[in-house]
Design a protein around this motif. Structure first.
Motif, PDB file in Angstrom:
ATOM      1  N   LEU A 220     -10.250 -15.130   3.521  1.00  0.00           N
ATOM      2  CA  LEU A 220      -9.446 -14.400   4.507  1.00  0.00           C
ATOM      3  C   LEU A 220      -8.618 -13.337   3.799  1.00  0.00           C
ATOM      4  CD1 LEU A 220      -8.066 -17.336   6.705  1.00  0.00           C
ATOM      5  CD2 LEU A 220      -9.998 -15.824   7.235  1.00  0.00           C
ATOM      6  N   GLY A 221      -8.472 -12.187   4.461  1.00  0.00           N
ATOM      7  CA  GLY A 221      -7.568 -11.149   3.997  1.00  0.00           C
ATOM      8  C   GLY A 221      -6.364 -11.114   4.917  1.00  0.00           C
ATOM      9  N   LEU A 222      -5.169 -11.257   4.361  1.00  0.00           N
ATOM     10  CA  LEU A 222      -3.941 -11.294   5.145  1.00  0.00           C
ATOM     11  C   LEU A 222      -3.085 -10.076   4.832  1.00  0.00           C
ATOM     12  CD1 LEU A 222      -2.859 -14.998   4.376  1.00  0.00           C
ATOM     13  CD2 LEU A 222      -4.403 -14.224   6.191  1.00  0.00           C
ATOM     14  N   ASN A 223      -2.372  -9.576   5.829  1.00  0.00           N
ATOM     15  CA  ASN A 223      -1.359  -8.565   5.546  1.00  0.00           C
ATOM     16  C   ASN A 223      -0.058  -9.275   5.175  1.00  0.00           C
ATOM     17  OD1 ASN A 223      -0.008  -9.329   7.917  1.00  0.00           O
ATOM     18  ND2 ASN A 223      -0.909  -7.672   9.126  1.00  0.00           N
ATOM     19  N   PRO A 224       0.952  -8.548   4.691  1.00  0.00           N
ATOM     20  CA  PRO A 224       2.189  -9.216   4.265  1.00  0.00           C
ATOM     21  C   PRO A 224       2.901 -10.010   5.357  1.00  0.00           C
ATOM     22  CG  PRO A 224       2.049  -7.061   3.257  1.00  0.00           C
ATOM     23  CD  PRO A 224       0.924  -7.134   4.259  1.00  0.00           C
ATOM     24  N   ALA A 225       2.570  -9.757   6.617  1.00  0.00           N
ATOM     25  CA  ALA A 225       3.165 -10.534   7.703  1.00  0.00           C
ATOM     26  C   ALA A 225       2.414 -11.840   7.948  1.00  0.00           C
ATOM     27  CB  ALA A 225       3.193  -9.701   8.980  1.00  0.00           C
ATOM     28  N   GLY A 226       1.335 -12.059   7.212  1.00  0.00           N
ATOM     29  CA  GLY A 226       0.562 -13.275   7.385  1.00  0.00           C
ATOM     30  C   GLY A 226      -0.499 -13.186   8.461  1.00  0.00           C
ATOM     31  N   GLU A 227      -0.780 -11.985   8.922  1.00  0.00           N
ATOM     32  CA  GLU A 227      -1.787 -11.799   9.961  1.00  0.00           C
ATOM     33  C   GLU A 227      -3.170 -11.633   9.326  1.00  0.00           C
ATOM     34  OE1 GLU A 227       1.115  -9.400  13.082  1.00  0.00           O
ATOM     35  OE2 GLU A 227       0.015  -8.316  11.512  1.00  0.00           O
ATOM     36  N   VAL A 228      -4.171 -12.256   9.931  1.00  0.00           N
ATOM     37  CA  VAL A 228      -5.540 -12.191   9.409  1.00  0.00           C
ATOM     38  C   VAL A 228      -6.167 -10.849   9.767  1.00  0.00           C
ATOM     39  CG1 VAL A 228      -7.842 -13.217   9.485  1.00  0.00           C
ATOM     40  CG2 VAL A 228      -5.812 -14.687   9.566  1.00  0.00           C
ATOM     41  N   GLU A 229      -6.546 -10.086   8.749  1.00  0.00           N
ATOM     42  CA  GLU A 229      -7.187  -8.786   8.951  1.00  0.00           C
ATOM     43  C   GLU A 229      -8.644  -8.787   8.513  1.00  0.00           C
ATOM     44  OE1 GLU A 229      -3.410  -5.722   8.622  1.00  0.00           O
ATOM     45  OE2 GLU A 229      -4.686  -5.998   6.860  1.00  0.00           O
ATOM     46  N   VAL A 230      -9.012  -9.718   7.645  1.00  0.00           N
ATOM     47  CA  VAL A 230     -10.380  -9.799   7.148  1.00  0.00           C
ATOM     48  C   VAL A 230     -10.845 -11.246   7.201  1.00  0.00           C
ATOM     49  CG1 VAL A 230     -11.957  -9.265   5.252  1.00  0.00           C
ATOM     50  CG2 VAL A 230      -9.883  -7.901   5.556  1.00  0.00           C
ATOM     51  N   ASN A 231     -12.077 -11.438   7.653  1.00  0.00           N
ATOM     52  CA  ASN A 231     -12.675 -12.768   7.750  1.00  0.00           C
ATOM     53  C   ASN A 231     -14.086 -12.686   7.171  1.00  0.00           C
ATOM     54  OD1 ASN A 231     -13.802 -15.241   8.512  1.00  0.00           O
ATOM     55  ND2 ASN A 231     -13.919 -14.701  10.684  1.00  0.00           N
ATOM     56  N   LEU A 232     -14.294 -13.291   6.003  1.00  0.00           N
ATOM     57  CA  LEU A 232     -15.581 -13.250   5.321  1.00  0.00           C
ATOM     58  C   LEU A 232     -16.104 -14.679   5.160  1.00  0.00           C
ATOM     59  CD1 LEU A 232     -14.624 -10.791   2.427  1.00  0.00           C
ATOM     60  CD2 LEU A 232     -15.634 -10.194   4.638  1.00  0.00           C
ATOM     61  N   GLN A 233     -17.332 -14.911   5.588  1.00  0.00           N
ATOM     62  CA  GLN A 233     -17.885 -16.255   5.501  1.00  0.00           C
ATOM     63  C   GLN A 233     -19.374 -16.220   5.162  1.00  0.00           C
ATOM     64  OE1 GLN A 233     -16.816 -19.078   8.683  1.00  0.00           O
ATOM     65  NE2 GLN A 233     -15.344 -17.579   9.465  1.00  0.00           N
ATOM     66  N   ASP A 234     -19.874 -17.392   4.766  1.00  0.00           N
ATOM     67  CA  ASP A 234     -21.308 -17.623   4.620  1.00  0.00           C
ATOM     68  C   ASP A 234     -21.549 -19.124   4.619  1.00  0.00           C
ATOM     69  OD1 ASP A 234     -24.012 -17.479   4.195  1.00  0.00           O
ATOM     70  OD2 ASP A 234     -23.870 -16.946   2.066  1.00  0.00           O
ATOM     71  N   SER A 235     -22.244 -19.584   5.654  1.00  0.00           N
ATOM     72  CA  SER A 235     -22.561 -21.012   5.764  1.00  0.00           C
ATOM     73  C   SER A 235     -24.053 -21.274   5.554  1.00  0.00           C
ATOM     74  CB  SER A 235     -22.147 -21.538   7.142  1.00  0.00           C
ATOM     75  OG  SER A 235     -22.842 -20.857   8.178  1.00  0.00           O
ATOM     76  N   ASN A 236     -24.777 -20.263   5.117  1.00  0.00           N
ATOM     77  CA  ASN A 236     -26.215 -20.419   4.911  1.00  0.00           C
ATOM     78  C   ASN A 236     -26.505 -21.317   3.708  1.00  0.00           C
ATOM     79  OD1 ASN A 236     -27.181 -18.528   6.985  1.00  0.00           O
ATOM     80  ND2 ASN A 236     -26.213 -16.950   5.727  1.00  0.00           N
ATOM     81  N   PRO A 237     -27.660 -21.967   3.688  1.00  0.00           N
ATOM     82  CA  PRO A 237     -28.044 -22.742   2.508  1.00  0.00           C
ATOM     83  C   PRO A 237     -28.045 -21.843   1.265  1.00  0.00           C
ATOM     84  CG  PRO A 237     -29.520 -23.213   4.335  1.00  0.00           C
ATOM     85  CD  PRO A 237     -28.669 -22.056   4.768  1.00  0.00           C
ATOM     86  N   GLY A 238     -27.487 -22.349   0.186  1.00  0.00           N
ATOM     87  CA  GLY A 238     -27.409 -21.551  -1.028  1.00  0.00           C
ATOM     88  C   GLY A 238     -26.252 -20.585  -1.069  1.00  0.00           C
TER      89      GLY A 238
END
Length: 358
Positions: free
Chosen positions: A303-321
């Motif tokens: 997750l990428g947060l701004n200084p206020a603690g708000e989520v600005e970026v959401n990066l994921q990968d649940s694929n095998p491997g």
């Protein structure tokens, strides 16, 4: 006779599960429901295109940092701290700590400051000599030195994840679920060490905020990030920045401008959440073989947060491997770099690959 033998085995097994001494003293906690369905945490595959680098050198480059020359520095399970060029090539041994190097940062003169889970806070000089800077704080041994960040005036701020459980006892700390962690500071010029904050639930990642006005400290088993103020009217006090995260927060870093990068070790485990309100059951689970205890899934999550603690970026990968678990994220000039507690490589993703608006 056979049935009597079977009954005896059953009685012994039940007695073991119910009565055998365990090193945990579990506390009751009712976790809030996971933030299911929230757009800011929606599943995606943005990490599926990460490039694995510095492979075949060692296991578990848990944290990654970038020195003044743009080179990558990381530590491995076997105790080695190594340096690589920005593309993960030309590996160079800096030192062997003889422990388990986790978080690391740099002193003003370029020396590498290491949070070593076994040996404490260490310093590696230009000649590769390793020196212990702190092995205790306030008369209590450092039980699990985890992450470190160094300020411009050479003060190392670091986490002691648990004063009770060591690096190979993470599940015991999670099952006990008591505030065994603390935030510590060591002045690299004077050697003075002091405890800034106690009562933390598996204190993990540490990052300095803008103008070094505050520190962020992650609490892995409480699913939250706290802010500890270093300056201003709130100096010496702490407050929750973001709570009820969808996973286990690990290391956190600041890009020096406008964003904190938070690594989530894995999504929250429903089986662990369901156990937390029941201390007695957690003692039973602690007696079970590790293979049948609650376990995290292999899911890359950042997750990428701004200084206020708000989520600005959401990066994921649940694929095998998937490259997982991700335990560290560091923003460089052109890439995000990722470290992992157990993977056989580092990884990176071009900043240009991030969706627009992030």
């Amino acid at each position: 006779m056979i049935w009597r033998g079977g009954l005896l085995i059953l009685i012994v097994a039940l007695a073991y599960l119910l009565l055998w001494p365990v090193p945990i003293d579990p506390a009751h906690w009712q976790p809030p429901p996971p933030p299911a369905g929230e757009t800011r945490f929606a599943p995606n595959s943005r990490l599926a295109k990460v490039e694995r680098i510095a492979g075949g050198v060692g296991l578990g480059p848990e944290a990654v940092n970038i020195d003044a020359q743009g080179r990558l520095v990381t530590g491995f399970v076997d105790g080695r701290v190594m340096r690589f060029t920005a593309d993960g090539s030309q590996g160079e041994l800096l030192a062997d700590t003889g422990g388990r190097p986790l978080g690391l940062d740099f002193a003003a003169n370029g020396d590498v400051i290491v949070a070593d889970a076994v040996r404490g806070l260490l310093r590696i000089d230009a000649g590769g000599q390793v020196r212990v800077l702190a092995s205790e704080a306030a008369g209590v041994p450092l039980g699990f030195t985890d992450d470190v960040v160094v300020s411009d005036n050479d003060i190392a701020y670091y986490s002691d994840a648990s004063v009770k459980f060591g690096v190979h006892e993470v599940m015991l700390d999670a099952l006990e679920h008591r505030p065994n962690g603390r935030l510590v500071a060591t002045d690299l010029k004077t050697g003075t060490t002091r405890v800034l904050l106690t009562g933390l639930y598996f204190a993990n990642g540490v990052a300095l905020g803008p103008d070094a006005a505050y520190l962020l400290i992650t609490e892995t088993t409480r699913y939250r990030v706290q802010r500890y103020w270093l300056k201003g009217d709130k100096a010496g006090t702490a407050e929750v920045l973001i709570d009820n995260l969808p996973g286990f927060p690990d290391n956190i870093t600041f890009n020096g401008k406008d964003r904190f990068w938070l690594a989530l070790y894995a999504p929250r485990t429903a089986s662990l959440d369901s156990l937390l309100p029941y201390p007695f059951l957690r003692k039973v689970v602690a007696r079970l073989p590790a293979a049948v205890q609650p376990a995290p899934v292999m899911h890359g999550f950042v997750l990428g947060l701004n200084p206020a603690g708000e989520v600005e970026v959401n990066l994921q990968d649940s694929n095998p491997g998937a490259y997982a678990p991700i335990t560290s994220v560091r923003e460089g000039q052109d890439y995000l770099y990722f470290g992992s507690l157990s993977a056989p490589s580092l990884a990176r993703l071009p900043l240009s690959a991030l969706p627009r608006g992030m």
